[in-house]
Enzyme design. Structure first.
Site, short mmCIF file in Angstrom:
data_model
loop_
_atom_site.label_atom_id
_atom_site.label_comp_id
_atom_site.label_asym_id
_atom_site.label_seq_id
_atom_site.Cartn_x
_atom_site.Cartn_y
_atom_site.Cartn_z
N LYS A 228 -12.17 -24.43 49.61
CA LYS A 228 -11.96 -22.72 49.56
C LYS A 228 -10.83 -22.22 50.23
O LYS A 228 -11.10 -22.18 51.58
CB LYS A 228 -13.17 -22.08 49.61
CG LYS A 228 -13.35 -20.69 49.07
CD LYS A 228 -14.81 -20.17 49.01
CE LYS A 228 -14.96 -18.78 48.10
NZ LYS A 228 -16.20 -18.25 48.32
N ASP A 331 -25.08 -12.48 44.63
CA ASP A 331 -24.07 -12.95 43.51
C ASP A 331 -24.67 -13.80 42.80
O ASP A 331 -23.63 -14.80 42.43
CB ASP A 331 -22.56 -12.80 44.13
CG ASP A 331 -21.63 -12.84 42.99
OD1 ASP A 331 -21.98 -12.56 42.01
OD2 ASP A 331 -20.40 -13.45 43.36
#
Length: 569
Positions: A228, A331
């Site tokens: 990431k 989320d």
């Protein structure tokens, strides 16, 4: 002309504000929507209205009055959620805001003194100068020359400001020529200095791109990994997510494994901070369900592992001398859940996750706290947002429990998506093509207003086919599980721990209900194994058998009429 409301006389003199805490009059007329009582701590100032509220997030009071031709009526009084322009005033000086209806006008004020919103100094007569008319506010006679002078002064001030900026830029350019190139900003430099280089890290292809980061597939020391990569402008997001992954005790089979943090970049791209995580080649839950169906055993394996991962995040625990705080994901979506090689789920993307207040954290434990209501109510994918987040009614007094409840609502939508692709739950064995939650009702890109109307106003949820009762230990077991997780009342929802227990009961049913269509059940060897017992919870945490988030919590039973042994929160 009306005088003051005289509310000061109703407030006991004994109500005093502590240092650095504003105390305001609190009142809400019947029928007013959007309560502000969660912005402060209500105090009992008398047997009836008005009451007193001690502000939590600002030092500013407000008042709203509805002026008609006959009288001025109080609509709302209380605390503001932040210190806005006008809060520096020590008295309430109302100004017109809008026409509530024909013959009435709303006036509002903001002020920064204790009980300053109890009285207003004056209100202009309805329809007089300064009161909004059909075409908006009307200027009083004699205001035009003063307004022109004010505008002229503002223009001159802007010209002086622009001139100063130009001079400063020219001086800075001359300094650069003399002293050489300027170093990079401190934030990026500090981040690079504390992060190691990862020379053995190889980038292969982009998996996903988002607003704050891009995810690559690659290799580190021969191991397939997900990388990431954050741009330098997103250093704050990188640090927050890294801090969560590096928490002690955050290792679980159903949470994506953190490997390393470093800096670098693919090929010629500029280097930036990055996280190296476990790679799951089967992709996200959304991708997997779009391409595959899952039999009863595989569906339960995914559902149970997902509930186990969320229950682990929510849990506050001490284990092997290490303290792990409770964490709200905020989320949870089928894009942020990954499929492992064995078909179980792993929860990923902790970019919006938040450390929750605890009961037994170490004395030196000082996690960063959200700054104000907006930071607490920040959430990710709108489709999976709980109703209390859509209508901004989240309980800010106990926001740790409230965020756990919101996660359980998102979990219910993911369980529905998993079960919707199970052929064993269909009479003909043919599940429909995969759809996200609410996609059948609102399409692939619903707006916030559409979601609010459907989930909050109409209280609708994704459709549950009647055939889903075939594999529950009692008729309607799956329906009851989902409805108990996405209940409109957050306090009525199950905990993630209780969802896990109910799914375990479905994995090992005592009596299977005969399916009217005659479809066989899955074989027991296809069922996922029962989870290992979790370590003891902390004192004051929800107990393993506690289902609901309310003060009185009952044992995890699928029979709503059964007696439940209560336990303290």
């Amino acid at each position: 002309m009306l005088g003051t409301l005289g509310l000061w006389a109703l407030l006991p003199a004994a109500v005093q504000a502590p240092p650095n805490r504003r105390t305001c009059v609190f009142f809400e007329a019947p029928g007013v929507r959007g309560s502000t009582k969660t912005l402060g701590e209500l105090l009992d100032a008398g047997p009836g209205p008005p009451r007193v509220i001690r502000c939590l997030y600002s030092r500013c009071c407000f008042g709203i009055w509805n002026l008609t031709r006959d009288q001025a009526q109080v609509e709302m009084q209380g605390c503001r959620d932040s210190d806005e322009p006008g809060c520096e005033s020590l008295s309430c000086d109302p100004s017109p805001r809008a026409r509530a209806s024909s013959g009435s006008t709303l006036f509002t004020c903001s002020c920064g003194a204790d009980f300053c919103n109890a009285n207003y100094s004056h209100l202009p007569p309805l329809g007089g100068p300064g009161t909004p008319g059909p075409q908006g506010p009307q200027a009083a006679p004699g205001e035009s020359p003063w307004m022109a002078l004010a505008l002229l002064g503002l223009v001159l001030l802007l010209l002086l400001l622009l001139g100063g900026i130009v001079v400063a830029l020219l001086q800075r350019k001359a300094y650069r020529v003399q002293s050489g190139p300027e170093p990079e900003p401190d934030s990026g430099r500090d981040c690079s200095e504390e992060l190691p280089e990862l020379p053995q890290l190889c980038f292969s292809q982009v998996i996903r791109e988002g607003g704050h980061a891009a995810v690559w597939a690659g290799q580190l020391q021969g191991e397939l990994v997900a990388i990431k990569v954050f741009p330098r402008r997103a250093v704050a997001q990188f640090r927050a997510e890294r801090a969560l992954y590096e928490l002690p005790g955050l290792q679980h089979n159903h949470v994506v494994r953190f490997i390393a943090a470093g800096q670098g970049g693919p090929g010629p791209l500029p280097s930036g901070p990055l996280l190296v995580l476990e790679l799951h080649p089967k992709g996200s839950l959304c991708q997997y369900l779009s391409q595959h169906t899952s039999d009863w055993g595989s569906s339960l394996r995914m559902a149970l592992s997902l509930a186990q991962g969320l229950a682990f995040l929510h849990e506050e625990r001490w284990q092997d001398g290490q303290y792990k705080p409770g964490i709200a994901h905020r989320d949870l979506s089928s894009q942020n859940v990954l499929i492992r090689e064995d078909g179980s789920c792993a929860i990923g993307d902790l970019g919006l996750a938040l450390v929750l207040p605890g009961f037994a954290q170490p004395r030196a434990w000082a996690p960063p706290q959200p700054r104000g209501p907006a930071a607490i109510m920040e959430a990710g994918t709108q489709r999976y947002m709980a109703p209390e987040l859509l209508d901004k009614s989240l309980d800010l007094q106990d926001w740790g429990t409230a965020l756990r409840r919101a996660d359980v609502y998102s979990l219910a939508l993911l369980l529905w998506e998993i079960l919707s692709r199970c052929p064993d739950l269909r009479p003909d064995g043919r599940p429909p093509p995969f759809q996200l939650a609410y996609e059948a009702e609102l399409g692939s890109a619903p707006t916030t207003c559409e979601l609010w109307a459907l989930a909050v106003e109409e209280r609708r949820r994704p459709d549950i086919p009647s055939s889903w009762c075939c594999f529950a230990t009692d008729p309607g077991g799956l329906r009851e599980l989902l409805e108990d997780c996405w209940d409109a009342d957050p306090e009525a929802r199950l905990t993630a721990e209780c969802v896990q227990q109910r799914l375990v009961a479905l994995v090992h049913p005592q009596e299977a209900q005969p399916c009217p269509e005659g479809r066989p059940h899955s074989h027991p060897e296809d069922w996922p194994p029962a989870p290992a017992p979790a370590p003891a919870l902390l004192p004051g945490s929800p107990q393993p058998g506690a289902c609901h988030f309310g003060v009185q919590q009952g044992l995890c039973s699928r029979n709503p009429g059964a007696a439940c042994a209560s336990s303290d929160v």
